[in-house]
Design an enzyme around this catalytic site. Sequence first.
Site, short mmCIF file in Angstrom:
data_model
loop_
_atom_site.label_atom_id
_atom_site.label_comp_id
_atom_site.label_asym_id
_atom_site.label_seq_id
_atom_site.Cartn_x
_atom_site.Cartn_y
_atom_site.Cartn_z
N HIS A 158 -8.31 -2.07 -15.23
CA HIS A 158 -6.86 -2.10 -15.11
C HIS A 158 -6.43 -1.00 -14.12
O HIS A 158 -6.99 0.11 -14.15
CB HIS A 158 -6.26 -1.85 -16.50
N ARG A 215 -4.49 -6.05 -11.99
CA ARG A 215 -5.73 -6.64 -12.52
C ARG A 215 -5.96 -7.95 -11.77
O ARG A 215 -4.99 -8.59 -11.33
CB ARG A 215 -5.57 -6.98 -14.01
N LYS A 247 -3.54 -11.33 -11.80
CA LYS A 247 -2.21 -10.98 -12.31
C LYS A 247 -1.23 -10.98 -11.15
O LYS A 247 -1.61 -10.98 -9.98
CB LYS A 247 -2.25 -9.61 -13.00
N ASP A 262 3.02 -6.34 -8.36
CA ASP A 262 3.97 -5.48 -9.07
C ASP A 262 4.09 -4.17 -8.28
O ASP A 262 3.08 -3.53 -7.98
CB ASP A 262 3.44 -5.22 -10.49
N CYS A 317 4.95 -1.15 -9.01
CA CYS A 317 4.51 0.15 -9.55
C CYS A 317 3.06 0.44 -9.17
O CYS A 317 2.65 1.60 -9.10
CB CYS A 317 4.74 0.26 -11.05
N TYR A 318 2.28 -0.62 -8.90
CA TYR A 318 0.88 -0.40 -8.51
C TYR A 318 0.76 0.14 -7.09
O TYR A 318 -0.32 0.55 -6.67
CB TYR A 318 0.05 -1.67 -8.71
N ASP A 371 10.09 -4.46 -9.98
CA ASP A 371 8.66 -4.75 -9.88
C ASP A 371 8.36 -5.96 -9.00
O ASP A 371 7.40 -5.97 -8.22
CB ASP A 371 8.04 -4.93 -11.28
N ASP A 373 14.81 -0.69 -12.19
CA ASP A 373 14.66 0.28 -13.28
C ASP A 373 14.13 1.58 -12.71
O ASP A 373 13.61 1.62 -11.59
CB ASP A 373 13.75 -0.28 -14.38
N HIS A 408 10.09 1.73 -11.99
CA HIS A 408 9.60 1.08 -10.77
C HIS A 408 10.16 1.73 -9.50
O HIS A 408 9.51 1.72 -8.46
CB HIS A 408 9.87 -0.44 -10.80
ZN LIG Z 1 5.12 -2.48 -12.92
#
Ligand SMILES: [Zn+2]
Length: 363
Positions: free
Chosen positions: A205, A248, A251, A254, A256-257, A302, A309, A312
Amino acid sequence: MQTKVENLYKIIDLDIHNGTYNNFVILDKDSHCEFSFGGLLRLPRGLTSLCSGQPWLVYWNLNSLNIMKMPIPEEVSSQVIALLSECICPYTGAFCGGPSQDPHLAPTYASVAALISLNSAKGYSIINRKGIHDFIVSMKHKTVPGAFTMHTDGESDMRSVYCAICVASVLNILDDAVTKDVSYHIANCQNYDGGFSAEPNGESHGGYTFCAVASLIMLEKASLVDCERALEWCLMRQMDIEGGFNGRPNKLVDSCYTFWIGAAIVMLKDVLNIPKEVQICSSEALQAYVMVACQSPMGLFDKPGSSPDYYHTAYSLGGLSFFQEPKMFKESILDLADIDPLVNALKKNVEDARKYFIELGPI
Ligand SMILES: [Zn+2]
């Protein structure tokens, strides 16, 4: 999600592989700063469920403002210090998610990172190093050597390892009592694919991989794991069509990655002595994903379809700070501050904090 992102790119004829477009996009820092100030000290009604994460809201928003080079007014700084003081557990000295709550490793990390973001002696003076040290040692797992629980009888995963090691490293309290067996536990969490999981034999992850790599580097034990394979796993997270990272295999992308995977790539490049200027993932595609697909009029989110938010916003900006060059949009200046990938706070502030706590000497 790929179609949604593709449709957004089509609006400006953006080709993230060739770097062509018919109109450029800017990072609207003024609006994102306004958004971040708005969430700094006030828990909006819709976010009352985050009552146990108050130091996180403070930290995320301070970090966003710092990354965007927005000065923190003295009055705001004093209010933050007052709030975090109220979050200190009177029995242990560790930080809680809010006043009168239980001490917990996650808000302890968030509070220390928030105080690093303020970078003031007044802020550092509220930190009880001995109390936090003893709390961290008391969180060592009773049956899994080298693991930590988040709180008394709480869950245990790679986040708790990172929170414990990062806080202890910056506060200069990283002694044998804290570090015993930790690096071996982290090494046990590396999988055949190179990524790290929450606990041994789990699924790799992005967030846990960040936590594992950063912790190992702070423990000076990166040589215990296969860093090349970890880097390869991280590089495989960049998505061909969207340009951003996923957390991952199989998936969704996103934002935040951009930080979790991006910081892991930066750290692993350093460990493997790959020169900074060697580009091993596409900075341009990451900028395109965050700026075109994840910006709302105020704050970032995201993926298309979500609402902005504070989390993120902070992590997409933090990730972007590593990948400002080469530019996707030649006309658009990002000018984001340098972030320390181990701690996720301003590089200069982390250096100052480490110096401050080294000068205080051992506990
Ligand atoms: Zn995220």
